[in-house]
Design a protein around this motif. Sequence first.
Motif, mmCIF file in Angstrom:
data_model
loop_
_atom_site.group_PDB
_atom_site.id
_atom_site.type_symbol
_atom_site.label_atom_id
_atom_site.label_comp_id
_atom_site.label_asym_id
_atom_site.label_seq_id
_atom_site.Cartn_x
_atom_site.Cartn_y
_atom_site.Cartn_z
ATOM 1 N N PHE A 117 -9.032 2.055 -1.361
ATOM 2 C CA PHE A 117 -8.312 3.053 -2.157
ATOM 3 C C PHE A 117 -9.109 4.343 -2.119
ATOM 4 C CE2 PHE A 117 -8.293 5.320 -6.226
ATOM 5 C CZ PHE A 117 -6.964 5.688 -6.299
ATOM 6 N N GLN A 132 -3.859 3.955 -0.298
ATOM 7 C CA GLN A 132 -4.171 2.638 -0.828
ATOM 8 C C GLN A 132 -3.577 1.603 0.110
ATOM 9 O OE1 GLN A 132 -3.124 1.992 -4.907
ATOM 10 N NE2 GLN A 132 -3.508 -0.221 -4.813
ATOM 11 N N THR A 150 -9.425 -4.493 0.354
ATOM 12 C CA THR A 150 -8.494 -3.468 -0.091
ATOM 13 C C THR A 150 -9.245 -2.150 -0.211
ATOM 14 O OG1 THR A 150 -7.134 -5.034 -1.338
ATOM 15 C CG2 THR A 150 -6.936 -2.722 -1.928
ATOM 16 N N ASN A 178 -8.607 8.839 -3.088
ATOM 17 C CA ASN A 178 -7.796 10.038 -3.349
ATOM 18 C C ASN A 178 -8.704 11.255 -3.387
ATOM 19 O OD1 ASN A 178 -8.811 10.458 -6.039
ATOM 20 N ND2 ASN A 178 -7.430 8.856 -6.753
ATOM 21 N N GLY A 227 0.822 -1.201 0.000
ATOM 22 C CA GLY A 227 0.000 0.000 0.000
ATOM 23 C C GLY A 227 0.859 1.254 0.000
ATOM 24 N N ASN A 268 -3.699 10.789 -1.079
ATOM 25 C CA ASN A 268 -3.891 9.482 -1.681
ATOM 26 C C ASN A 268 -3.627 8.396 -0.641
ATOM 27 O OD1 ASN A 268 -4.052 7.499 -3.974
ATOM 28 N ND2 ASN A 268 -1.918 7.190 -3.415
#
Length: 314
Positions: A189, A173, A187, A191, A116, A171
């Motif tokens: 993610f 992740q 997972t 931004n 990540g 950002n």
Amino acid sequence: LMLLGGLRVEKTDVDYKGNIITQDENEEWASTTLTQKKNSYTRFLPNIQAKYDITKSSLIRGGLTFGYSRPNFVDLVPGRIVSILSEVITDGNPELKPAFSTNVDLMAEKYLSNLGILSAGLFYKKIDKFQYNSVTTLKGDEFPGADLYSNWRYYQILNGNTANVYGLELNAQANLTFLPGFLKGFTVFANYTYSHSKADAQLRKDLRLPGQATHTANASLAYSLKGFTIQGNLNYNGSYIVSLGEDAETDVTRDARTQIDANASYQLNKWFTIYVEAQNLTNAPQRAYFGQKTRIYEKQFYSYWGRAGIKFRL
């Protein structure tokens, strides 16, 4: 510490040919007149970038770069479309100049052990001769014969003066492998970008740069387990100016929009995978308005749609 410098030199030489097309009251072709224009320029684009490793997984990046953006070819063609029914004239602009940008960027990054990344950055751009879509009311002196179309709408891509853009970008992740049991298959993610700008164009000062949204964001949540994957995505794009009018009340602004998508797949074996995708699940409309949200310019719906199938891999 790593330093990287360079210089790019580009020369552009173009010869444009186009047509002035007139349509009658039925929007059918009436006449065509050939026009032609040549243009050439050279740009020197130096840059210097730096990277400093704080630890093996943490670093800081910085850069000073110079770049430019050519106008779209279709906007440069020296042509004109006269639509009598709509009382609209659309002109090409062979005099369009490329937009030249000076960019300063600073970013901190942290790489995670589970593949990540976390990052945060600041940026500044000074843009000269930016291009924007102009919509005004014809007064009759804009071009030879314009007096025949007084009070019609007049569309043309023009160059602005200077725009200063400041921004922040975040950002993240991460694979959540530290969670217990089946939860470790998740997972995430995300931004986010914030931009603030001041631009001068069309005799107006301190405008928001046309085409630039103040807020944009993306987010995704995915889950994978033994060949099965499912993912949901969210995209947010804030409002921005589509066409610059004579004042704020005649600007055409694209309203903020949020779209939600999803997809899933399952690998049956090393050859076959089945999948399904769905787009725009909430049927989010695309709206534009004149100056204020109550003065609708257009409102379009594209519905939701999807597809499913089987993939075969040799």
